[in-house]
Enzyme design. Structure first.
Site, PDB file in Angstrom:
ATOM      1  N   ARG A  88       0.815  -1.215   0.000  1.00 57.40           N
ATOM      2  CA  ARG A  88       0.000   0.000   0.000  1.00 57.40           C
ATOM      3  C   ARG A  88       0.856   1.276   0.000  1.00 57.40           C
ATOM      4  NH1 ARG A  88      -4.918  -0.225   3.959  1.00 57.40           N
ATOM      5  NH2 ARG A  88      -3.468   0.088   5.647  1.00 57.40           N
ATOM      6  N   ARG A 116      -2.055  -4.079  14.183  1.00 60.04           N
ATOM      7  CA  ARG A 116      -3.350  -3.561  13.725  1.00 60.04           C
ATOM      8  C   ARG A 116      -4.319  -4.711  13.450  1.00 60.04           C
ATOM      9  NH1 ARG A 116      -2.280   0.066   8.943  1.00 60.04           N
ATOM     10  NH2 ARG A 116      -4.427   0.713   9.228  1.00 60.04           N
ATOM     11  N   ARG A 137       2.646   4.315   4.464  1.00 61.75           N
ATOM     12  CA  ARG A 137       2.178   4.772   5.768  1.00 61.75           C
ATOM     13  C   ARG A 137       3.101   4.245   6.859  1.00 61.75           C
ATOM     14  NH1 ARG A 137      -4.231   3.723   5.996  1.00 61.75           N
ATOM     15  NH2 ARG A 137      -3.645   3.098   8.084  1.00 61.75           N
TER      16      ARG A 137
END
Ligand code: AMP
Length: 226
Positions: A133, A177, A166
């Site tokens: 990502r 997470r 990120r």
């Protein structure tokens, strides 16, 4: 089975890495939903360096959740005086404490959620996706090296900013997470599935991006309304 009435106010659930942010962005672009994304609202506060941003910066970096009261404050501010006709919530509610907050926001800001959508993917598939990502630090648009690459490598299609990974997409934080999601999601999904069985829908998030989008449009009643 497809709905006959198009959804106007929806919540998208799914573990980190299930693809819900890209899905929400596409629905926003194609069907005019305004996105309400708690993760992006928090990252924007961190980028601004304001009081709230300083309070949550460490939590975001470690993959842990921001306190419920702060999330409510953020959303209440976001929805104040809003005149948007279609809202898509991404990343909220994320704890059982936030479930009554959503009801409160519906009452205060005069809207009713008509679809609760769970984008279902396995732990391993989500982790694989998160490592690819990339995000635009300027506008928050999300990309994926394989599934949704930008037109020019490393550059945001929207504003030309240099894309970044990120900080909370590092391997250790990705696992944290996932753990946080697994701790909280079960009771939230069970709550909505039981309370609103006809409004609760599950989409198979392990199909191709194209097929996930088609199935999502179908369950949101959007198949024929573009
Ligand atoms: P996301 O972009 O939705 O993956 O969110 C990024 C991070 O923001 C999460 O790992 C949490 O630290 C925080 N966050 C986002 N939404 C919430 C929420 N509803 N409640 C608490 N923390 C949140």
């Amino acid at each position: 089975m497809s709905s006959t009435v198009a959804a106007t106010h929806a919540v998208i659930f799914g573990r980190p890495g299930c693809g819900k942010s890209s899905l929400a962005e596409r629905l926003g672009a194609d069907y005019g939903y305004s996105l309400v994304r708690t993760g992006e609202l928090l990252r924007a506060a961190v980028r601004r360096g304001d009081d709230l941003g300083r309070r949550v910066e460490g939590l975001l970096k470690s993959g842990n959740l921001a306190p419920d009261e702060l999330i409510f404050e953020l959303l209440d501010g976001r929805l104040k005086n809003h005149h948007e006709e279609k809202l898509l919530f991404d990343g909220f509610p994320r704890t059982m404490g936030q479930v009554p907050q959503l009801k409160q926001l519906e009452n205060h800001h005069h809207f009713t959620i008509d679809t609760y959508l769970d984008v279902s993917v396995s732990h391993d598939a989500a982790v694989a996706r998160m490592t690819g990502r990339r995000i635009c630090p300027s506008c928050g648009a999300t990309y994926h090296l394989l599934a949704k690459p930008p037109v020019s490598t490393g550059i945001c299609d929207i504003d030309g900013a240099k894309l970044e990974q990120r900080r909370d997409d590092s391997p250790a934080v990705i696992e944290q997470r996932q753990r946080v999601y697994e701790q909280h999601a079960g009771p939230i999904l069970a709550h909505y599935q039981t309370t609103y069985p006809t409004l609760f829908k599950i989409v198979n998030g392990e199909q191709s991006v194209h097929d996930v989008y088609l199935e999502t449009k179908q369950v949101l009643g959007l198949s024929f309304s573009l």
